[in-house]
Design a protein around this motif. Structure first.
Motif, PDB file in Angstrom:
ATOM      1  N   VAL A  73       0.850  -1.180   0.000  1.00 24.56           N
ATOM      2  CA  VAL A  73       0.000   0.000   0.000  1.00 24.56           C
ATOM      3  C   VAL A  73       0.884   1.228   0.000  1.00 24.56           C
ATOM      4  O   VAL A  73       1.699   1.411   0.907  1.00 24.56           O
ATOM      5  N   GLN A 161      -2.793  -0.536  -8.266  1.00 21.74           N
ATOM      6  CA  GLN A 161      -3.432  -1.195  -7.127  1.00 21.74           C
ATOM      7  C   GLN A 161      -2.853  -0.710  -5.802  1.00 21.74           C
ATOM      8  O   GLN A 161      -3.572  -0.546  -4.815  1.00 21.74           O
ATOM      9  N   SER A 162      -1.559  -0.450  -5.777  1.00 19.75           N
ATOM     10  CA  SER A 162      -0.925   0.057  -4.571  1.00 19.75           C
ATOM     11  C   SER A 162      -1.447   1.452  -4.220  1.00 19.75           C
ATOM     12  O   SER A 162      -1.786   1.738  -3.066  1.00 19.75           O
ATOM     13  N   ASN A 164      -4.278   2.839  -5.272  1.00 24.97           N
ATOM     14  CA  ASN A 164      -5.698   2.766  -4.960  1.00 24.97           C
ATOM     15  C   ASN A 164      -5.950   2.269  -3.542  1.00 24.97           C
ATOM     16  O   ASN A 164      -6.879   2.726  -2.871  1.00 24.97           O
ATOM     17  N   LYS A 165      -5.146   1.347  -3.092  1.00 16.03           N
ATOM     18  CA  LYS A 165      -5.291   0.883  -1.706  1.00 16.03           C
ATOM     19  C   LYS A 165      -4.983   2.014  -0.735  1.00 16.03           C
ATOM     20  O   LYS A 165      -5.620   2.143   0.315  1.00 16.03           O
ATOM     21  N   GLU A 168      -7.999   4.292  -0.742  1.00 12.58           N
ATOM     22  CA  GLU A 168      -9.106   3.688   0.010  1.00 12.58           C
ATOM     23  C   GLU A 168      -8.881   3.833   1.516  1.00 12.58           C
ATOM     24  O   GLU A 168      -9.803   4.150   2.271  1.00 12.58           O
ATOM     25  N   ARG A 169      -7.647   3.607   1.937  1.00 16.62           N
ATOM     26  CA  ARG A 169      -7.335   3.752   3.359  1.00 16.62           C
ATOM     27  C   ARG A 169      -7.501   5.200   3.804  1.00 16.62           C
ATOM     28  O   ARG A 169      -8.033   5.465   4.891  1.00 16.62           O
ATOM     29  N   ASP A 181     -14.159   2.291  -6.436  1.00 18.13           N
ATOM     30  CA  ASP A 181     -13.289   1.438  -7.251  1.00 18.13           C
ATOM     31  C   ASP A 181     -14.009   1.061  -8.535  1.00 18.13           C
ATOM     32  O   ASP A 181     -15.017   0.358  -8.508  1.00 18.13           O
TER      33      ASP A 181
END
Length: 245
Positions: A73, A161-162, A164-165, A168-169, A181
């Motif tokens: 992340v 993906q990293s 986006n995580k 999200e966090r 997403d």
């Protein structure tokens, strides 16, 4: 200037893929997006900001996404503000090369490590052989330089993906910020009810160049956005009534 005149109650933010093309690090891209969110929150404290995850993309001609395991992340240093981290990374030119104190030194070290078997004697021997066969003239010999190393393509899907995580966090930890997403709209899986392949693909029908959504891709994406705002977004009742159903 434009933000001051905006009267929106929901700000939908999608940004960052061009920074991937410019070889910015995942952490710097995440910091830049967070900085934009904080600016919107400062000027529009009563609004809701939705962070649309960076859309999937690939350089593969087949649309195949490079598989990734143990995705990290992207996260900024908690001991520094966004501005401090951005300034620090700017001083380092966003370069992640392992050696050298300057960009030139690191570039040289990369070239040396990427082609350790190529020596001046090897080049001379090769040129002498070609010259003897008449394929290389003396003028061409003077202008010939060792070949540059081939650099591999960036794994965009891993970086996306990293980041986006991380988005999200960030949304989970901050009031008035939501995460959306959209990957599921564009990413396809091959298989049937008995077996599913691990490989993931992008479809030309939805992303013609495996980067920008097509008209159909925009339509499906837009419908998902409207449905999310009406059904899932944590908005006040008076705002939901204004949304078309």
């Amino acid at each position: 200037g434009e933000l001051e005149r905006a009267d929106s109650k929901v700000f939908w933010l999608l940004i960052g893929t061009n920074d991937l093309t410019a070889s910015c690090s995942e952490e710097v891209i995440l910091l830049g997006i967070i900085h934009i969110v904080e600016e919107i929150k400062k000027q529009k404290p009563d609004s809701i900001i939705v962070l649309n995850g960076i859309l999937p993309r690939t350089d593969s001609q087949s649309g195949k996404l490079i598989p990734v395991e143990n995705i990290g992340v992207a996260s900024p240093s908690p001991a520094k503000t966004v501005q401090e981290q951005l300034l620090q990374d700017d001083e380092h030119h966003y370069d992640e090369s392992p050696k050298g104190n300057t960009i030139d030194e690191r570039d040289n070290s990369m070239n040396e490590e990427a082609s350790p078997s190529i020596t001046e004697n090897d080049m001379e021997a090769s040129l002498d052989a070609n010259s003897a066969s008449g394929t290389v003239s003396s003028t061409e010999r003077k202008n010939t330089s060792p070949p540059l190393p081939t650099l591999s393509h960036r794994n965009f899907w891993q970086s996306i993906q990293s980041i986006n995580k991380g988005l999200e966090r960030y949304a989970e930890q901050n009031d008035g910020v939501e995460y959306f997403d959209a990957s599921g709209i564009f990413v396809a899986h091959l298989g049937n009810k008995f077996y599913q392949l691990k490989e993931e693909f992008l479809m030309k029908e939805l992303q013609g160049d495996f980067l920008h959504p097509t008209a159909l891709g925009h339509k499906l994406w837009g419908e998902a956005i409207v449905d999310y705002i009406i059904s899932d977004l944590d908005t006040p009742p008076n705002l939901r009534k204004e949304m078309p159903r």
